[in-house]
Design a protein around this motif. Structure first.
Motif, mmCIF file in Angstrom:
data_model
loop_
_atom_site.group_PDB
_atom_site.id
_atom_site.type_symbol
_atom_site.label_atom_id
_atom_site.label_comp_id
_atom_site.label_asym_id
_atom_site.label_seq_id
_atom_site.Cartn_x
_atom_site.Cartn_y
_atom_site.Cartn_z
ATOM 1 N N TRP A 52 72.472 58.718 42.038
ATOM 2 C CA TRP A 52 71.572 57.681 41.523
ATOM 3 C C TRP A 52 72.098 56.298 41.877
ATOM 4 C CZ3 TRP A 52 72.554 54.119 37.392
ATOM 5 C CH2 TRP A 52 71.457 53.316 37.066
ATOM 6 N N TYR A 53 73.409 56.103 41.815
ATOM 7 C CA TYR A 53 73.985 54.808 42.200
ATOM 8 C C TYR A 53 73.660 54.486 43.661
ATOM 9 C CZ TYR A 53 77.288 50.989 42.872
ATOM 10 O OH TYR A 53 77.843 49.752 43.156
ATOM 11 N N LEU A 54 73.669 55.487 44.516
ATOM 12 C CA LEU A 54 73.313 55.259 45.925
ATOM 13 C C LEU A 54 71.884 54.742 46.059
ATOM 14 C CD1 LEU A 54 74.992 58.306 47.694
ATOM 15 C CD2 LEU A 54 75.354 55.903 48.274
ATOM 16 N N TRP A 55 71.029 55.111 45.129
ATOM 17 C CA TRP A 55 69.644 54.645 45.126
ATOM 18 C C TRP A 55 69.536 53.192 44.679
ATOM 19 C CZ3 TRP A 55 64.759 54.717 46.442
ATOM 20 C CH2 TRP A 55 63.772 54.216 45.591
ATOM 21 N N THR A 56 70.358 52.787 43.715
ATOM 22 C CA THR A 56 70.086 51.518 43.037
ATOM 23 C C THR A 56 71.288 50.601 42.862
ATOM 24 O OG1 THR A 56 68.943 50.622 41.079
ATOM 25 C CG2 THR A 56 70.497 52.432 40.707
ATOM 26 N N GLY A 57 72.498 51.038 43.245
ATOM 27 C CA GLY A 57 73.711 50.278 42.952
ATOM 28 C C GLY A 57 73.986 49.155 43.934
ATOM 29 N N GLU A 58 74.628 48.109 43.443
ATOM 30 C CA GLU A 58 74.903 46.925 44.262
ATOM 31 C C GLU A 58 75.757 47.244 45.482
ATOM 32 O OE1 GLU A 58 77.012 42.489 43.879
ATOM 33 O OE2 GLU A 58 76.890 43.808 42.126
ATOM 34 N N ASN A 59 76.719 48.142 45.353
ATOM 35 C CA ASN A 59 77.614 48.457 46.461
ATOM 36 C C ASN A 59 77.172 49.674 47.265
ATOM 37 O OD1 ASN A 59 79.525 46.351 45.883
ATOM 38 N ND2 ASN A 59 80.220 47.580 44.140
ATOM 39 N N SER A 60 75.983 50.143 47.001
ATOM 40 C CA SER A 60 75.457 51.278 47.759
ATOM 41 C C SER A 60 75.140 50.863 49.190
ATOM 42 C CB SER A 60 74.183 51.810 47.093
ATOM 43 O OG SER A 60 73.479 52.648 47.989
ATOM 44 N N SER A 61 75.536 51.705 50.135
ATOM 45 C CA SER A 61 75.208 51.441 51.538
ATOM 46 C C SER A 61 73.743 51.717 51.833
ATOM 47 C CB SER A 61 76.080 52.312 52.443
ATOM 48 O OG SER A 61 75.864 53.690 52.171
ATOM 49 N N LEU A 62 73.052 52.357 50.905
ATOM 50 C CA LEU A 62 71.635 52.670 51.114
ATOM 51 C C LEU A 62 70.696 51.682 50.434
ATOM 52 C CD1 LEU A 62 71.688 56.548 50.726
ATOM 53 C CD2 LEU A 62 71.639 55.202 52.819
ATOM 54 N N PHE A 63 71.186 50.972 49.435
ATOM 55 C CA PHE A 63 70.335 50.000 48.725
ATOM 56 C C PHE A 63 70.601 48.595 49.235
ATOM 57 C CE2 PHE A 63 69.549 47.507 44.666
ATOM 58 C CZ PHE A 63 68.191 47.397 44.890
ATOM 59 N N GLY A 64 71.838 48.137 49.099
ATOM 60 C CA GLY A 64 72.220 46.862 49.693
ATOM 61 C C GLY A 64 71.631 45.633 49.036
ATOM 62 N N LYS A 65 71.386 45.703 47.732
ATOM 63 C CA LYS A 65 70.876 44.547 46.999
ATOM 64 C C LYS A 65 71.600 44.458 45.657
ATOM 65 C CE LYS A 65 66.269 45.055 49.043
ATOM 66 N NZ LYS A 65 64.847 45.353 48.783
ATOM 67 N N LYS A 66 71.467 43.304 45.017
ATOM 68 C CA LYS A 66 72.132 43.081 43.735
ATOM 69 C C LYS A 66 71.537 43.960 42.646
ATOM 70 C CE LYS A 66 74.621 40.825 40.589
ATOM 71 N NZ LYS A 66 76.068 41.063 40.455
ATOM 72 N N ASP A 67 70.225 43.937 42.527
ATOM 73 C CA ASP A 67 69.532 44.706 41.493
ATOM 74 C C ASP A 67 68.224 45.242 42.048
ATOM 75 O OD1 ASP A 67 71.338 44.125 39.301
ATOM 76 O OD2 ASP A 67 70.506 42.088 39.315
ATOM 77 N N MET A 68 67.800 46.378 41.514
ATOM 78 C CA MET A 68 66.468 46.896 41.802
ATOM 79 C C MET A 68 65.551 46.489 40.653
ATOM 80 S SD MET A 68 65.220 50.790 42.655
ATOM 81 C CE MET A 68 66.222 50.894 44.132
ATOM 82 N N THR A 69 64.565 45.665 40.949
ATOM 83 C CA THR A 69 63.773 45.014 39.890
ATOM 84 C C THR A 69 62.473 45.765 39.596
ATOM 85 O OG1 THR A 69 62.773 43.518 41.505
ATOM 86 C CG2 THR A 69 64.774 42.755 40.398
ATOM 87 N N THR A 70 62.542 47.076 39.510
ATOM 88 C CA THR A 70 61.353 47.875 39.210
ATOM 89 C C THR A 70 60.759 47.498 37.860
ATOM 90 O OG1 THR A 70 62.311 49.698 40.474
ATOM 91 C CG2 THR A 70 60.493 50.235 38.990
ATOM 92 N N PHE A 71 61.598 47.421 36.839
ATOM 93 C CA PHE A 71 61.129 47.075 35.494
ATOM 94 C C PHE A 71 60.429 45.717 35.502
ATOM 95 C CE2 PHE A 71 61.521 45.058 31.391
ATOM 96 C CZ PHE A 71 61.275 46.061 30.475
ATOM 97 N N GLU A 72 61.054 44.735 36.131
ATOM 98 C CA GLU A 72 60.505 43.371 36.150
ATOM 99 C C GLU A 72 59.132 43.335 36.818
ATOM 100 O OE1 GLU A 72 65.052 42.731 36.364
ATOM 101 O OE2 GLU A 72 63.574 44.303 36.714
ATOM 102 N N ARG A 73 58.948 44.109 37.878
ATOM 103 C CA ARG A 73 57.672 44.093 38.601
ATOM 104 C C ARG A 73 56.544 44.692 37.765
ATOM 105 N NH1 ARG A 73 58.503 43.356 44.305
ATOM 106 N NH2 ARG A 73 60.721 43.037 44.704
ATOM 107 N N TYR A 74 56.885 45.645 36.936
ATOM 108 C CA TYR A 74 55.874 46.233 36.066
ATOM 109 C C TYR A 74 55.488 45.298 34.918
ATOM 110 C CZ TYR A 74 56.322 50.987 38.037
ATOM 111 O OH TYR A 74 56.298 52.093 38.858
ATOM 112 N N PHE A 75 56.482 44.631 34.311
ATOM 113 C CA PHE A 75 56.257 44.048 32.992
ATOM 114 C C PHE A 75 56.387 42.525 32.902
ATOM 115 C CE2 PHE A 75 58.002 48.384 31.940
ATOM 116 C CZ PHE A 75 56.792 48.925 31.511
ATOM 117 N N ILE A 76 56.907 41.870 33.942
ATOM 118 C CA ILE A 76 57.117 40.420 33.852
ATOM 119 C C ILE A 76 56.279 39.715 34.916
ATOM 120 C CG2 ILE A 76 58.821 38.560 33.888
ATOM 121 C CD1 ILE A 76 60.961 40.582 33.122
ATOM 122 N N LYS A 77 55.544 38.736 34.483
ATOM 123 C CA LYS A 77 54.647 38.026 35.404
ATOM 124 C C LYS A 77 55.418 37.111 36.355
ATOM 125 C CE LYS A 77 50.735 34.779 35.317
ATOM 126 N NZ LYS A 77 49.826 33.995 34.442
#
Length: 645
Positions: free
Chosen positions: A467-492
Motif C-alpha cells: 500500500w505504501y508503494l501506491w501512496t507513500g512519499e518515498n515510493s518509486s511508483l508514486f513519487g509525490k508528497k501526498d495522494m489527495t483522493t480525500f480532498e478531491r472528493y470533499f473539499i472545493k
C-alpha cells in the motif's frame, strides 16, 4: 564448475560433435544484429488501442512493407497490405466479399501468398532458421520453409513452387496460410516487448491485455502503481482491495470485478444501499462511447463508490498508526474533521466539507469499521484470493514483472527514483535501517514478493508496504508528497488537491542527474538511457518526451482516454533496433473497422532518439551475456568430458 552439473549436461550433449556444433551455433548467433525491442507504457485497460499498436509494431510492419515493395506497390496498396498483416481474418473476409468470381479471388490469393512469403523472408533476415521455424504456423512449417528458402526458381523447380501454391488454394487452405503468415510477420518484426507499467485501471479491458501478454512470445513488465494495487489486493491487502474497487466504480468498470474476475459485489451493494444515497462527487465518469447505462445503474454505482471509499479511508488509518516509518500521520484525515461543523483542519487551515457521506463513521473512533463493513471486506478478500482467473494474471505479473529492469544497457522504470532537491538519493528508514536509490527499490521489491508468497498474512509490514508503494512519499511508483483522493472528493478549494511531485520530475530534465541514476544502477552513464512511464507528457503544451539530451525518454503520452484531452495525443511507444532508438507518437485509435475500411493507422511522428555508430549485435545485449555464459559452460563440458586425455 560443478562436475555433477556437467554430468547432467552431458546427457543432452552426449558426444563431442554435439557440443562443438552448439558452441559454433551460439558463437554465430552472437554476431547477428540485435532484435527489435518494443516499449509500451500506461495501457490502462485500453485493449483495442494496445492490440493495434502490438499488431503494427508501432509502424514497424508498414516500414518493412515500404522498404521491400517500394517499387511494386502504390501507397494505397501498401496500406491495404499492412491492414491484411494487422487483421488477417477480417481483411480476408472483406476481400472475399469484394471478388465476384473465383478466378479473381485465386489470383489475389496467389499474389498475396507470394508477397507474404517475401515479407516473412525480409523480416526474418536477422534471425536463425531455427528461430524463424518456431515463429511459423505449426501446420504449415514444411510448406512455408520450402517457399521461403526456394532456389532454382526460374528453371527446374518453378513448376514445383507454383504447384504448392495451387494446391494450397484448391484444398481450401489459403485463408489459414495467409493468416498464419500475418501473425508470423507480427512476431518477427518485434523480438521483445517491454511493458513499462500500468496495465490496470481506468480503461475497460485490462484482463484482455493480460491474456494477450500471457500469449506473447517474449515480454517483461515493470510494475506500475496501478498494477501494484491489484497485486496487493491478491496478496491480502484490504486497503489495496478497497482502492481497486473504488477506481473501478469511479470509471464505471465494476464489470471487471464482477464479470471478468467473478467477484460477487452484492454484499457491498447491500451495504451501500443501506447507508448511502446519490452524491455528485461519486457519480461514475462516463465516456461518450460508454455502454448504455440506466439512471438506476448510475445510482447503484454511486452508492458503491461511496461505501468502498469510506471503507478505504478507514482502513488506511491503522496502517499509518502502526508504521511510523511511513511518516504519514498528517494523512489521518478522519481525525481532523469537525463532524458537527463539517469542516476539516488541513495544513493549518480550516476548510468546509462538501458532498459528505460519513454515515458509518464514529467521530470518536473514525477508523473503526462497522461489523457489516468488516464482513463485506472479508468476503471480498476471500473472493479475490480465490478467483482462478485473477490468480493466473497476478502470478504472471509476479513472474514476468519487477520494479525496475536493466536491459541492454538501459534502465526501465515506471515511476521515479526518489531524489532530494540537490539530486542526491532520498533516504527512507525501514525498521531502523536507511535505504535509498537502487537499494530502496530492491527492498520494496523484497517486501512485495514476500507478501505475495504469504497471502494469509494481511497486516504485516510486507503487505502494508505494498500500500505504501501506491501512496507513500518515498515510493518509486508514486513519487509525490501526498495522494489527495480525500480532498478531491470533499473539499472545493483546489489548492488542497495539488499533489507535489518528487524533485525527480524536474531534475530528470538534467543530463547529469540521469547519468547519476544510471551509475547508481551500475549502468554506463554515457551509453545508457532511462525509459520512464507514469506521468503523461503534455505534448499539446509543448512538453518534450525526450529529455536530458536523450538520456531520459518518457513514453506515457496517454493511451488512457481520460488523459488524451490533457496530452493531445494517444500515447508514445519506443522502438530500439540494431540501428538505434525511435520514439513514436500515436493519434487516438478510432476502431478496427476504420483501419479495415480506410487503412487508417494511428501513428503520428517518429523521432530519432539515438542512432548507433555501428549496428548493435546480440553479443552486446542481455541475451548475448546469457549466450556467452552457455558457451563458457559448454567449453567446460568439452574439456571435462571429451578432451581429458
Amino acid at each position: 564448475m560443478d562436475t555433477k552439473y556437467l554430468d547432467l549436461l552431458a546427457e543432452k550433449y552426449d558426444c563431442e560433435e554435439k557440443v562443438v556444433t552448439e558452441i559454433i551455433n551460439l558463437e554465430a548467433i552472437l554476431n547477428l544484429p540485435k532484435g527489435t525491442e518494443h516499449f509500451v507504457s500506461d495501457l490502462h485497460g485500453e485493449y483495442r488501442a494496445f492490440q493495434h499498436v502490438l499488431r503494427n509494431g508501432s509502424g514497424n510492419v508498414k516500414e518493412k512493407i515500404k522498404d521491400l515493395f517500394k517499387e511494386e506497390l502504390s501507397s494505397k496498396e501498401v496500406d491495404e497490405f499492412a491492414t491484411l498483416v494487422y487483421y488477417p481474418e477480417d481483411k480476408i473476409l472483406l476481400m472475399k466479399n469484394l471478388f465476384e468470381d473465383p478466378q479473381s479471388l485465386n489470383h489475389w490469393y496467389a499474389k498475396t501468398i507470394e508477397c507474404m512469403i517475401k515479407l516473412v523472408s525480409f523480416a526474418a533476415s536477422k534471425y536463425t532458421r531455427s528461430k524463424v521455424r518456431k515463429a511459423l504456423p505449426e501446420q504449415f512449417v514444411y510448406i512455408i520453409e520450402e517457399l521461403l528458402y526456394k532456389t532454382d526458381e526460374f528453371t527446374d523447380k518453378k513448376s514445383y513452387y507454383t504447384k504448392i501454391i495451387q494446391r494450397i488454394m484448391s484444398l481450401g487452405q489459403a485463408d489459414k496460410l495467409i493468416t498464419g503468415l500475418a501473425y508470423t510477420i507480427q512476431r518477427l518484426v518485434v523480438d521483445h516487448l517491454h511493458v513499462v507499467g500500468d496495465i490496470y485501471d481506468r480503461g475497460p479491458d485490462p484482463a484482455r491485455i493480460m491474456n494477450t501478454l500471457m500469449g506473447y512470445h517474449s515480454v517483461d513488465i515493470q510494475w506500475g502503481n496501478h498494477d501494484i494495487l491489484w497485486i496487493g489486493a491478491y496478496a491480502g491487502s484490504k486497503v489495496c482491495l478497497a482502492n481497486i474497487i473504488r477506481i473501478c466504480a469511479r470509471y464505471d468498470n465494476l464489470d471487471i470485478i464482477e464479470d471478468v474476475y467473478g467477484i460477487n459485489l452484492r454484499p457491498l451493494l447491500n451495504l451501500a444501499e443501506k447507508y448511502y444515497g446519490d452524491n455528485p462527487a461519486f457519480r461514475p465518469k462516463l465516456s461518450s462511447s460508454d455502454k448504455d447505462i440506466s439512471e438506476d445503474e448510475i445510482l447503484q454505482i454511486t452508492k458503491i463508490h461511496q461505501a468502498i471509499s469510506i471503507i478505504q479511508f478507514k482502513l488506511e488509518m491503522p496502517i499509518i498508526q502502526r508504521r511510523p516509518d511511513f511518516e504519514m500521520n498528517h494523512r489521518l484525515l478522519l481525525n481532523n474533521i469537525d463532524y458537527d461543523q463539517m469542516t476539516i483542519r488541513l495544513h493549518g487551515e480550516t476548510y468546509p466539507l462538501q458532498n459528505t457521506c460519513f454515515a458509518t463513521i464514529n467521530p470518536e473512533h473514525p477508523e473503526q469499521l462497522l461489523k457489516e463493513e468488516e464482513q463485506v471486506i472479508e468476503k471480498l478478500l476471500f473472493a479475490i484470493q480465490h478467483s482462478e482467473k485473477l490468480s493466473r494474471h497476478m502470478n504472471f505479473l509476479i513472474r514476468k514483472g519487477s520494479l525496475y529492469l536493466k536491459y541492454n544497457g538501459n534502465l526501465l522504470i515506471h515511476g521515479c527514483i526518489p531524489l532530494n532537491e540537490d539530486g542526491t538519493m532520498k533516504n527512507m528508514t525501514i525498521e531502523g535501517k536507511e535505504y535509498s536509490g537502487k537499494n530502496l527499490l530492491d527492498t520494496f521489491e523484497h517486501y512485495l514478493r514476500y507478501s505475495f508468497a504469504h497471502p494469509e498474512e494481511t497486516d504485516d509490514l510486507a503487505t502494508d508496504m505494498i500500500w505504501y508503494l501506491w501512496t507513500g512519499e518515498n515510493s518509486s511508483l508514486f513519487g509525490k508528497k501526498d495522494m489527495t483522493t480525500f480532498e478531491r472528493y470533499f473539499i472545493k478549494e483546489k489548492e488542497t488537491h495539488i499533489e507535489h511531485k518528487n524533485p525527480y520530475y524536474h531534475l530528470r530534465e538534467q543530463e547529469d542527474t540521469c547519468k547519476k541514476i544510471l551509475e547508481e544502477f551500475d549502468l554506463d552513464p554515457d551509453q545508457g538511457h532511462i525509459i520512464n512511464g507514469h506521468t503523461p507528457v503534455e505534448e499539446i503544451n509543448g512538453e518534450n518526451p525526450i529529455k536530458a539530451n536523450g538520456k531520459m525518454i518518457v513514453i506515457d503520452g496517454g493511451f488512457s482516454k481520460a488523459y488524451q484531452p490533457k496530452t493531445g495525443i494517444a500515447g508514445y511507444t519506443l522502438l530500439y533496433n540494431s540501428y538505434g532508438m525511435q520514439l513514436v507518437a500515436h493519434k487516438p485509435f478510432t476502431s478496427k473497422e476504420d483501419v479495415l475500411k480506410n487503412g487508417a493507422d494511428i501513428l503520428s511522428v517518429k523521432r530519432l532518439v539515438d542512432r548507433e555508430l555501428r549496428r548493435k549485435k546480440i553479443l552486446e545485449t542481455n541475451v548475448g551475456k546469457k549466450l556467452l555464459e552457455q558457451i563458457s559452460v559448454l567449453n567446460d563440458l568439452l574439456e571435462y568430458k571429451y578432451m581429458k586425455y
